[in-house]
Design an enzyme around this catalytic site. Sequence first.
Site, mmCIF file in Angstrom:
data_model
loop_
_atom_site.group_PDB
_atom_site.id
_atom_site.type_symbol
_atom_site.label_atom_id
_atom_site.label_comp_id
_atom_site.label_asym_id
_atom_site.label_seq_id
_atom_site.Cartn_x
_atom_site.Cartn_y
_atom_site.Cartn_z
ATOM 1 N N HIS A 12 0.824 -1.215 0.000
ATOM 2 C CA HIS A 12 0.000 0.000 0.000
ATOM 3 C C HIS A 12 0.854 1.258 0.000
ATOM 4 C CE1 HIS A 12 0.950 -0.773 4.255
ATOM 5 N NE2 HIS A 12 0.672 0.491 4.523
ATOM 6 N N ASP A 23 0.349 4.888 1.892
ATOM 7 C CA ASP A 23 -0.465 5.324 3.028
ATOM 8 C C ASP A 23 -1.533 6.322 2.576
ATOM 9 O OD1 ASP A 23 0.997 3.869 4.954
ATOM 10 O OD2 ASP A 23 2.489 5.477 5.127
ATOM 11 N N HIS A 42 4.672 0.123 0.299
ATOM 12 C CA HIS A 42 5.429 -0.617 1.305
ATOM 13 C C HIS A 42 4.590 -1.754 1.870
ATOM 14 C CE1 HIS A 42 3.402 2.706 3.383
ATOM 15 N NE2 HIS A 42 3.392 1.960 4.477
ATOM 16 N N ARG A 44 5.484 6.689 13.484
ATOM 17 C CA ARG A 44 5.540 7.252 12.129
ATOM 18 C C ARG A 44 4.985 8.673 12.118
ATOM 19 N NH1 ARG A 44 1.484 4.496 8.101
ATOM 20 N NH2 ARG A 44 0.173 6.285 8.621
#
Length: 332
Positions: A155, A157, A305, A320
């Site tokens: 995906h 994000d 990722h 993150r």
Amino acid sequence: MAVTTEPTGTTADTPPEEARDPASLGSAMRVRIPGSDVSVGPVGYLAEERQRLESLTWDNFDVQRCSATIGAELSGIDITGELADEEVADIAKALADYKVIFFRDQPLSARQHVDFARRFGELEIHPFIPSNTGVPELVRFAKSADVGGYENGWHHDVTWRETPSKGAVLHALEVPATGGDTVFSDAYAALDALDDDLRGRIDDLVAVHDFAKVFGHGMSAEERATMREKYPLVEHPVITTHDITGRDLLYVNRFFVSHIAGMDPDASTELIDELCKPFALLEHQARFRWEPDSVAFWDNRAVQHYACSDYWPDVRVMERASIIGSRPSRAR
Ligand code: SIN
């Protein structure tokens, strides 16, 4: 199995001429194994970008590249402290070139983490993933025997946002002794992998992105309706142009793309499956082995990722910070 490396020759072990698949992965030297959709041989369209990256030099850090066109470990720079503008500009350039960059031994506090990420733009607050309670801009992924890691799918994000993040800085706080790697895949290469026919067919298509595919699970109808009002379905071109590099890339991911606008549902599902395949090609990927205080900074448009979920029941804690991007578009 032995296969020829000659573009036109055949050997006893070489698939026959009609099984050759020169268009399908952008290289006349690739051959398809008869009776399968598996192709083998050199991935020729990577050569130009690989050579371009080989010629780069840097003033503010050393670079160890990871794979042909994606990934580089930067050393000789401390990102926990105040960075000079020229260092930030160089990191931004390295990010655009290598698509994902890595740092080791960076014991970032939560405040230092957001301070570093903020040098590259305003930070987003994620409405669905819990944050570090002291710092709302830091999404916290704390996995353990009780909490599974569900990020093991390809995906980008937050593509369900009108303006998905342009990059993300992920810091490892606690990692398992083995497993828990994150793999990144080059979205420019994914586009280059498509044959002319498929590329032509998707040229004007737009994909519809929906937060509910992943984050809707476990929500009541009421909660879902409230979030839908805040985050309606959004459309992004299937091929988008990166606003820094000016290169086109493939912008379709399984987590959030619900369908291709205007297409029959079965045909749409089939097309999405087809477009997601090149992200799985190993030659397009860089795999990062985490250590405590490793940092990955990815360009959220140029890569997808996949966080390997192979370490249960161990603990893996990551934080993150994501940098708000612009609306994906296509330059013609
Ligand atoms: C993510 O999907 O953003 C998390 C990646 C990771 O935990 O490695």
